[in-house]
Write a protein that holds these residues in place. Structure first.
Motif, PDB file in Angstrom:
ATOM      1  N   ALA A 148       0.834  -1.208   0.000  1.00  0.00           N
ATOM      2  CA  ALA A 148       0.000   0.000   0.000  1.00  0.00           C
ATOM      3  C   ALA A 148       0.863   1.251   0.000  1.00  0.00           C
ATOM      4  O   ALA A 148       1.968   1.258   0.538  1.00  0.00           O
ATOM      5  CB  ALA A 148      -0.911  -0.005   1.219  1.00  0.00           C
TER       6      ALA A 148
ATOM      7  N   ASP B  33      -2.948   5.402  -1.688  1.00  0.00           N
ATOM      8  CA  ASP B  33      -4.134   4.568  -1.552  1.00  0.00           C
ATOM      9  C   ASP B  33      -4.922   4.982  -0.319  1.00  0.00           C
ATOM     10  O   ASP B  33      -6.135   4.865  -0.281  1.00  0.00           O
ATOM     11  CB  ASP B  33      -3.731   3.097  -1.379  1.00  0.00           C
TER      12      ASP B  33
ATOM     13  N   ASP C 269      -9.740   6.534   2.413  1.00  0.00           N
ATOM     14  CA  ASP C 269      -9.350   5.705   1.276  1.00  0.00           C
ATOM     15  C   ASP C 269      -9.410   6.554   0.019  1.00  0.00           C
ATOM     16  O   ASP C 269     -10.418   7.225  -0.226  1.00  0.00           O
ATOM     17  CB  ASP C 269     -10.327   4.538   1.105  1.00  0.00           C
TER      18      ASP C 269
ATOM     19  N   ASP D 125      -9.900   6.315  -3.569  1.00  0.00           N
ATOM     20  CA  ASP D 125     -10.353   5.324  -4.530  1.00  0.00           C
ATOM     21  C   ASP D 125     -10.272   5.907  -5.934  1.00  0.00           C
ATOM     22  O   ASP D 125     -11.274   6.303  -6.519  1.00  0.00           O
ATOM     23  CB  ASP D 125     -11.787   4.911  -4.167  1.00  0.00           C
TER      24      ASP D 125
END
Lengths: 281, 261
Positions: free
Chosen positions: A56, A225, A242, A244
């Motif tokens: 990540a 991320d 998050d 996205d």
């Protein structure tokens, strides 16, 4: 992928029982107190819990003085937390190690070594034989766009070039986690943008875990991320967002993307709140 | 820079020496004092000293003591200074000791050292050692203290142990400052060499100088001053070349012209 913040102590549970299978770094109720003078203590980090998944790209975002760099140094093993613990792959972090490679805002290159000498330093220290280390290092120098500068000394390079060398030097010993401490903070806007693009290109190839400290909202949204928003005095995790957005990301597409714009606007508003009021206590 | 300016810069030290000797010559002729020979008389006495086997042995003995005193001092002082710069405990222990010794003229310790160790090589070399140590320790200390923490962290992440970091990061990073200390130390070695021989009159360049003074051979006195001065200039020039080679990476990238040139 799951990044778990804990904001209140009643929410405490054993981290191991709930950790996702791919967690690489676990920060468990870490607090850091600095002694600023003989009588006064400064609580830099208060009860931080965070799990970072393998592969990540996680940014830690916050105003100056929120302890975000300190958190990175704790993961690096450069600073020991006053209480709580940090783990990498289930092992308690007791000091620095080649599994966690730092890249600092100050570059911290070895000025007595050439570009090639700097990049080869880590692999040589790890026992890689000189010919292999040199071949790998030359390839990395080319990857960060500095082919032809192998025999230059750091003093002969611009800030952006120095940071490219620093990145190559750290990538050269194959750390599992990159710890980037405001790496582009000392660069001018144009150089900064170019290095963000290049970092993203390099990262999207091998998807190493990255912990990236910054105070720039655009930078955090563009690269990450997950964005971990921190508040200051004492440093606490305010929220984990998050991001996205599809990858690979291209700057010219992303800047026109309403989703990107919304992330930036929302996080900027949150940033203003934490910067004005400090953290809710 | 033009060719003329370059050659003028190169020749400047020569002109300075000639100018100094000329002023000396004129001043000596004007004063007409027995104890102040002219520059030409002094220079004429140099071949006599350097041609005399006894004197040459004396000068070489001085030089040997200086080299040993300087060498041992550098070998001890650099590690100590670097350790002091990186460890608060070591600095807290040694700093007060050094602060006491620093302002004491090392030649003032010579009579006591002579009582303990006699007038031979050991006493004189020890005084040179003391004279050289302090500036080297001080500069190594300052150099090590200024080493960027993040540079050491980068090394630690690569797997360097604390001792490896001291030798392979702190030492090279502090080297420009360490060598500045060594350069000061070199000059002090020459000074303490002469003063030690001035007090413990047994052999050496200082002994020739002060014996000549006692006997009223003033041309020899001044000739020895020229010889010692020339030794200093040569040693410094050699050291400067070595230094420049070792720390080329830290020199400013462009030779900035001075504002009035």
């Amino acid at each position: 992928m799951k990044v778990v913040p804990s904001r209140s102590s009643e929410w405490v549970r054993p981290v191991t029982s709930q950790k996702p299978a791919s967690a690489i770094i676990e920060i468990d109720r870490v607090s850091q107190v600095f002694q600023t003078s003989a009588r006064k203590d400064h609580l830099a980090l208060s009860d931080i819990s965070l799990t970072i998944d393998e592969g990540a790209f996680v940014s830690i975002l916050g105003p100056s003085g929120c302890g975000k760099s300190t958190l990175l140094y704790i993961v690096g093993g450069f600073v020991s937390p006053t209480s709580g613990a940090a783990k990498i792959k289930g092992q308690a972090i007791t000091g620095p190690g080649p599994d966690r490679g730092p890249v600092f805002q100050e570059f911290a290159l070895f000025p007595w070594k050439t570009v090639l000498g700097n990049v080869m330093y880590g692999p040589r220290q790890q026992g890689v034989r000189t010919p292999e280390a040199e071949a790998q290092s030359r390839a990395l120098i080319e990857m960060v766009g500095l082919k032809g500068y192998e025999n230059f000394y750091p003093k002969e390079l611009s800030g952006g070039m120095k940071q490219r060398v620093a990145l190559a030097r750290t990538l050269a010993y194959h750390p599992e986690v990159l710890l980037m401490d405001e790496p582009f903070g000392a660069l001018d806007a144009h150089t900064r943008t170019r290095l963000q693009n290049d970092l993203l290109n390099i990262w999207e190839r091998d998807r190493k875990t990255v912990l990236f400290v910054t105070h720039s909202v655009d930078e955090a949204v563009f690269l990450s991320d997950k964005v971990v928003m921190m508040s200051k005095s004492p440093g606490r995790i305010r929220q984990v967002i998050d991001i996205d957005l599809p990858r690979p990301r291209r700057r010219n597409e992303l800047l026109l993307d309403p989703r990107y714009q919304k992330y930036v606007v929302d996080i900027e508003r949150m940033f203003d709140e934490v910067d004005e009021t400090g953290s809710p206590s | 820079m033009t060719l003329l300016a370059t050659s003028a810069r190169r020749a400047a030290p020569v002109f300075a020496c000639i100018g100094l000797l000329a002023i000396w010559q004129v001043a000596s002729l004007a004063l007409k004092n027995d104890s102040f020979p002219t520059a030409i008389e002094a220079i004429r006495a140099i071949p006599d000293i350097l041609g005399d086997k006894e004197s040459l042995i004396n000068i070489l003995a001085s030089f040997r003591r200086m080299a040993i005193g300087f060498g041992v001092a550098v070998l001890v002082s650099i590690p100590l200074g670097l350790l002091m710069g990186r460890s608060r405990a070591v600095a807290a222990f040694f700093n007060p000791l050094l602060m006491v010794i620093y302002p004491v003229p090392k030649a003032a310790l010579m009579p006591i050292i002579m009582l303990w160790l006699g007038v031979g090589d050991i006493a004189k070399t020890l005084v040179i050692f003391l004279g050289v140590s302090l500036p080297v320790i001080y500069h190594s200390f300052e150099g090590a203290r200024a080493v960027e923490e993040k540079m050491l962290w980068s090394g630690a992440a690569m797997g360097l142990s604390p001792l490896q970091r001291l030798i392979r990061i702190v030492l090279p990073a502090a080297l420009p400052e360490v060598l500045t200390g060594c350069r000061t130390g070199l000059v002090l070695a020459l000074i303490t060499m002469i003063t030690s021989e001035m007090i413990a009159r047994q052999s050496g360049a200082g002994n020739i100088l002060f014996n000549a003074l006692d006997m009223g051979q003033y041309d020899t006195v001044f000739a020895m001053i020229i010889i010692v001065g020339a030794m200093g200039i040569c040693l410094d020039a050699i050291f400067e070349r070595v230094r420049a080679r070792l720390v080329r990476w830290s020199e400013p990238q462009f030779d900035m012209p001075l504002s009035f040139s």
